[in-house]
Design a protein around this motif. Structure first.
Motif, PDB file in Angstrom:
ATOM      1  N   PHE A  68       0.956  -1.065  -0.061  1.00 35.29           N
ATOM      2  CA  PHE A  68       0.141   0.097  -0.083  1.00 35.29           C
ATOM      3  C   PHE A  68       0.844   1.161  -0.040  1.00 35.29           C
ATOM      4  O   PHE A  68       1.624   1.203   1.036  1.00 35.29           O
ATOM      5  CB  PHE A  68      -0.937  -0.004   1.311  1.00 35.29           C
ATOM      6  N   GLU A  69       0.650   2.112  -1.024  1.00 32.69           N
ATOM      7  CA  GLU A  69       1.769   3.281  -1.080  1.00 32.69           C
ATOM      8  C   GLU A  69       0.963   4.544  -0.531  1.00 32.69           C
ATOM      9  O   GLU A  69       1.642   5.510  -0.742  1.00 32.69           O
ATOM     10  CB  GLU A  69       1.718   3.354  -2.625  1.00 32.69           C
ATOM     11  N   HIS A  70       0.178   4.533   0.116  1.00 35.22           N
ATOM     12  CA  HIS A  70      -0.546   5.879   0.984  1.00 35.22           C
ATOM     13  C   HIS A  70      -0.847   6.881  -0.193  1.00 35.22           C
ATOM     14  O   HIS A  70      -0.797   8.107   0.307  1.00 35.22           O
ATOM     15  CB  HIS A  70       0.388   6.127   2.010  1.00 35.22           C
ATOM     16  N   LYS A  71      -1.236   6.478  -1.191  1.00 38.40           N
ATOM     17  CA  LYS A  71      -1.399   7.528  -2.198  1.00 38.40           C
ATOM     18  C   LYS A  71      -2.979   7.963  -2.312  1.00 38.40           C
ATOM     19  O   LYS A  71      -3.210   8.967  -2.557  1.00 38.40           O
ATOM     20  CB  LYS A  71      -0.887   7.026  -3.675  1.00 38.40           C
ATOM     21  N   GLY A  72      -3.656   6.715  -2.202  1.00 42.25           N
ATOM     22  CA  GLY A  72      -5.101   6.951  -2.383  1.00 42.25           C
ATOM     23  C   GLY A  72      -5.930   6.431  -0.915  1.00 42.25           C
ATOM     24  O   GLY A  72      -5.135   6.626  -0.091  1.00 42.25           O
ATOM     25  N   SER A  73      -6.958   6.297  -1.061  1.00 40.64           N
ATOM     26  CA  SER A  73      -7.812   6.019   0.073  1.00 40.64           C
ATOM     27  C   SER A  73      -7.217   4.512   0.649  1.00 40.64           C
ATOM     28  O   SER A  73      -7.723   3.696  -0.263  1.00 40.64           O
ATOM     29  CB  SER A  73      -9.360   6.189  -0.214  1.00 40.64           C
ATOM     30  N   PHE A  74      -7.314   4.316   1.840  1.00 37.81           N
ATOM     31  CA  PHE A  74      -6.860   3.044   2.489  1.00 37.81           C
ATOM     32  C   PHE A  74      -8.205   2.217   2.224  1.00 37.81           C
ATOM     33  O   PHE A  74      -8.000   1.065   1.699  1.00 37.81           O
ATOM     34  CB  PHE A  74      -6.375   3.175   3.660  1.00 37.81           C
ATOM     35  N   GLU A  75      -9.293   2.661   2.370  1.00 33.84           N
ATOM     36  CA  GLU A  75     -10.392   2.208   2.355  1.00 33.84           C
ATOM     37  C   GLU A  75     -10.738   1.483   1.046  1.00 33.84           C
ATOM     38  O   GLU A  75     -11.268   0.570   0.645  1.00 33.84           O
ATOM     39  CB  GLU A  75     -11.758   2.969   2.915  1.00 33.84           C
ATOM     40  N   GLY A  76     -10.453   2.585  -0.156  1.00 36.08           N
ATOM     41  CA  GLY A  76     -10.611   2.384  -1.475  1.00 36.08           C
ATOM     42  C   GLY A  76      -9.710   1.123  -1.844  1.00 36.08           C
ATOM     43  O   GLY A  76     -10.127   0.302  -2.584  1.00 36.08           O
ATOM     44  N   TRP A  77      -8.378   0.971  -1.257  1.00 34.21           N
ATOM     45  CA  TRP A  77      -7.402   0.037  -1.778  1.00 34.21           C
ATOM     46  C   TRP A  77      -8.063  -1.363  -1.196  1.00 34.21           C
ATOM     47  O   TRP A  77      -7.963  -2.323  -1.873  1.00 34.21           O
ATOM     48  CB  TRP A  77      -6.164   0.312  -1.077  1.00 34.21           C
ATOM     49  N   ILE A  78      -8.553  -1.353   0.097  1.00 34.27           N
ATOM     50  CA  ILE A  78      -9.143  -2.733   0.582  1.00 34.27           C
ATOM     51  C   ILE A  78     -10.483  -3.102  -0.148  1.00 34.27           C
ATOM     52  O   ILE A  78     -10.741  -4.153  -0.693  1.00 34.27           O
ATOM     53  CB  ILE A  78      -9.596  -2.569   2.088  1.00 34.27           C
ATOM     54  N   ARG A  79     -11.137  -2.181  -0.632  1.00 37.88           N
ATOM     55  CA  ARG A  79     -12.244  -2.627  -1.476  1.00 37.88           C
ATOM     56  C   ARG A  79     -12.123  -2.965  -2.767  1.00 37.88           C
ATOM     57  O   ARG A  79     -12.727  -3.947  -3.175  1.00 37.88           O
ATOM     58  CB  ARG A  79     -13.187  -1.275  -1.500  1.00 37.88           C
ATOM     59  N   ARG A  80     -10.959  -2.516  -3.314  1.00 37.20           N
ATOM     60  CA  ARG A  80     -10.701  -2.996  -4.655  1.00 37.20           C
ATOM     61  C   ARG A  80     -10.297  -4.783  -4.326  1.00 37.20           C
ATOM     62  O   ARG A  80     -10.426  -5.545  -5.264  1.00 37.20           O
ATOM     63  CB  ARG A  80      -9.668  -2.485  -5.345  1.00 37.20           C
ATOM     64  N   MET A 134     -22.859  -8.869 -11.695  1.00 45.49           N
ATOM     65  CA  MET A 134     -21.249  -8.550 -11.475  1.00 45.49           C
ATOM     66  C   MET A 134     -20.938  -7.038 -12.227  1.00 45.49           C
ATOM     67  O   MET A 134     -20.626  -6.074 -11.759  1.00 45.49           O
ATOM     68  CB  MET A 134     -20.422  -9.660 -11.997  1.00 45.49           C
ATOM     69  N   VAL A 135     -21.501  -7.118 -13.478  1.00 49.99           N
ATOM     70  CA  VAL A 135     -21.043  -5.824 -14.392  1.00 49.99           C
ATOM     71  C   VAL A 135     -21.869  -4.668 -13.837  1.00 49.99           C
ATOM     72  O   VAL A 135     -21.422  -3.657 -13.792  1.00 49.99           O
ATOM     73  CB  VAL A 135     -21.469  -6.068 -16.017  1.00 49.99           C
ATOM     74  N   PHE A 136     -23.212  -4.827 -13.313  1.00 47.62           N
ATOM     75  CA  PHE A 136     -24.022  -3.857 -12.829  1.00 47.62           C
ATOM     76  C   PHE A 136     -23.102  -3.436 -11.487  1.00 47.62           C
ATOM     77  O   PHE A 136     -22.988  -2.107 -11.313  1.00 47.62           O
ATOM     78  CB  PHE A 136     -25.564  -4.357 -12.559  1.00 47.62           C
ATOM     79  N   ASN A 137     -22.858  -4.127 -10.757  1.00 50.12           N
ATOM     80  CA  ASN A 137     -22.044  -3.765  -9.470  1.00 50.12           C
ATOM     81  C   ASN A 137     -20.862  -2.984  -9.815  1.00 50.12           C
ATOM     82  O   ASN A 137     -20.609  -1.958  -9.125  1.00 50.12           O
ATOM     83  CB  ASN A 137     -21.826  -4.842  -8.483  1.00 50.12           C
ATOM     84  N   TYR A 144     -16.651   1.707 -11.923  1.00 51.38           N
ATOM     85  CA  TYR A 144     -15.534   1.287 -13.026  1.00 51.38           C
ATOM     86  C   TYR A 144     -16.146   1.741 -14.354  1.00 51.38           C
ATOM     87  O   TYR A 144     -17.402   1.787 -14.603  1.00 51.38           O
ATOM     88  CB  TYR A 144     -15.197  -0.145 -12.699  1.00 51.38           C
ATOM     89  N   LYS A 145     -15.244   1.836 -15.471  1.00 55.21           N
ATOM     90  CA  LYS A 145     -15.625   2.218 -16.727  1.00 55.21           C
ATOM     91  C   LYS A 145     -15.870   0.704 -17.428  1.00 55.21           C
ATOM     92  O   LYS A 145     -15.236  -0.286 -17.061  1.00 55.21           O
ATOM     93  CB  LYS A 145     -14.668   2.910 -17.303  1.00 55.21           C
ATOM     94  N   HIS A 146     -16.394   0.629 -18.430  1.00 58.81           N
ATOM     95  CA  HIS A 146     -16.368  -0.427 -19.290  1.00 58.81           C
ATOM     96  C   HIS A 146     -15.338  -1.169 -19.850  1.00 58.81           C
ATOM     97  O   HIS A 146     -14.928  -2.311 -19.696  1.00 58.81           O
ATOM     98  CB  HIS A 146     -17.465  -0.299 -20.393  1.00 58.81           C
ATOM     99  N   ASN A 147     -14.233  -0.344 -20.350  1.00 59.48           N
ATOM    100  CA  ASN A 147     -13.071  -0.768 -20.543  1.00 59.48           C
ATOM    101  C   ASN A 147     -12.204  -1.663 -19.413  1.00 59.48           C
ATOM    102  O   ASN A 147     -11.761  -2.586 -19.382  1.00 59.48           O
ATOM    103  CB  ASN A 147     -12.115   0.303 -21.282  1.00 59.48           C
ATOM    104  N   GLU A 148     -12.393  -0.981 -18.187  1.00 57.15           N
ATOM    105  CA  GLU A 148     -11.710  -1.389 -17.200  1.00 57.15           C
ATOM    106  C   GLU A 148     -12.724  -2.831 -16.544  1.00 57.15           C
ATOM    107  O   GLU A 148     -11.957  -3.776 -16.077  1.00 57.15           O
ATOM    108  CB  GLU A 148     -12.105  -0.575 -15.793  1.00 57.15           C
ATOM    109  N   ILE A 149     -13.956  -2.735 -16.739  1.00 58.37           N
ATOM    110  CA  ILE A 149     -14.810  -4.189 -16.328  1.00 58.37           C
ATOM    111  C   ILE A 149     -14.207  -4.974 -17.070  1.00 58.37           C
ATOM    112  O   ILE A 149     -14.113  -6.241 -16.770  1.00 58.37           O
ATOM    113  CB  ILE A 149     -15.947  -3.714 -16.430  1.00 58.37           C
ATOM    114  N   ALA A 150     -14.417  -4.749 -18.772  1.00 61.65           N
ATOM    115  CA  ALA A 150     -13.788  -5.712 -19.605  1.00 61.65           C
ATOM    116  C   ALA A 150     -12.543  -6.417 -19.464  1.00 61.65           C
ATOM    117  O   ALA A 150     -12.253  -7.857 -19.433  1.00 61.65           O
ATOM    118  CB  ALA A 150     -13.436  -5.135 -21.083  1.00 61.65           C
TER     119      ALA A 150
END
Length: 186
Positions: A68-80, A134-137, A144-150
């Motif tokens: 974890f690089e402390h650049k973004g949200s820690f919660e967001g990192w865990i969520r991913r 899954m795609v809806f969520n 997420y954007k469609h290219n990321e989901i893909a």
């Protein structure tokens, strides 16, 4: 100044957790587990299975905490990590099938009326086929954007758009039915 102090406190707890301090790891788990169980539950209907996946994901959180690089949200990192673990679990279970449907229609989707409870909305989302869900969520809830989901799901971008379109149509139909039932017209 309180925000800086809270951030410093979180940074200190993360550092201790990286050093395998069990109390620090327990603090992180205690702070985020209920939110992360909700995330897992969005993808996995069965609460016990969702909890199992969440615990496995937390093991990955603690194993990879040094990254974890402390650049973004820690919660967001865990969520991913939670989302990725849910996707991996569903893949292994072979519960998700995506129809290679390149044809979709971009339709506007009305906001869900506030007359519905969270449980009713979750029930409607749970009723979607796993691929649609899954795609809806990933699109509507995670942002997420469609290219990321893909890329995440190993599908075409058009398939992601198609799955979302089908999910929206199904939800709209179910909302209409639910409204009629509540109004006593069906």
């Amino acid at each position: 100044m309180k925000i800086i102090q809270l951030h410093q406190e979180e940074t200190k707890i993360i550092k201790l957790a990286v050093e395998n301090n069990r109390q620090a790891q327990q603090q992180i788990y205690g702070k985020y587990s209920s939110k992360m169980l909700s995330v897992c539950r969005q993808y996995i209907k069965d609460i016990q299975l969702a909890e199992d996946v969440m615990i496995t994901a937390f093991m990955k959180v603690f194993t990879n905490l040094k990254n974890f690089e402390h650049k973004g949200s820690f919660e967001g990192w865990i969520r991913r990590i939670m989302v990725n673990e849910c996707i991996s679990y569903l893949r292994v279970q072979k519960k998700v099938k995506f129809a290679e449907d390149e044809f979709f229609t971009e339709e506007s989707f009305n906001e869900i009326d506030s007359q519905f409870t969270v449980e009713q909305i979750q029930y409607l989302i749970d009723a979607l086929p796993d691929g649609y869900k899954m795609v809806f969520n990933l699109y509507a809830i995670e942002g997420y954007k469609h290219n990321e989901i893909a890329k995440m799901l190993g599908i075409n971008e058009g398939t992601s758009k198609s799955q979302l379109s089908h999910a929206r149509k199904m939800l709209q139909t179910q909302i209409t039915i639910l409204k009629k039932q509540e109004n006593g017209t069906e």
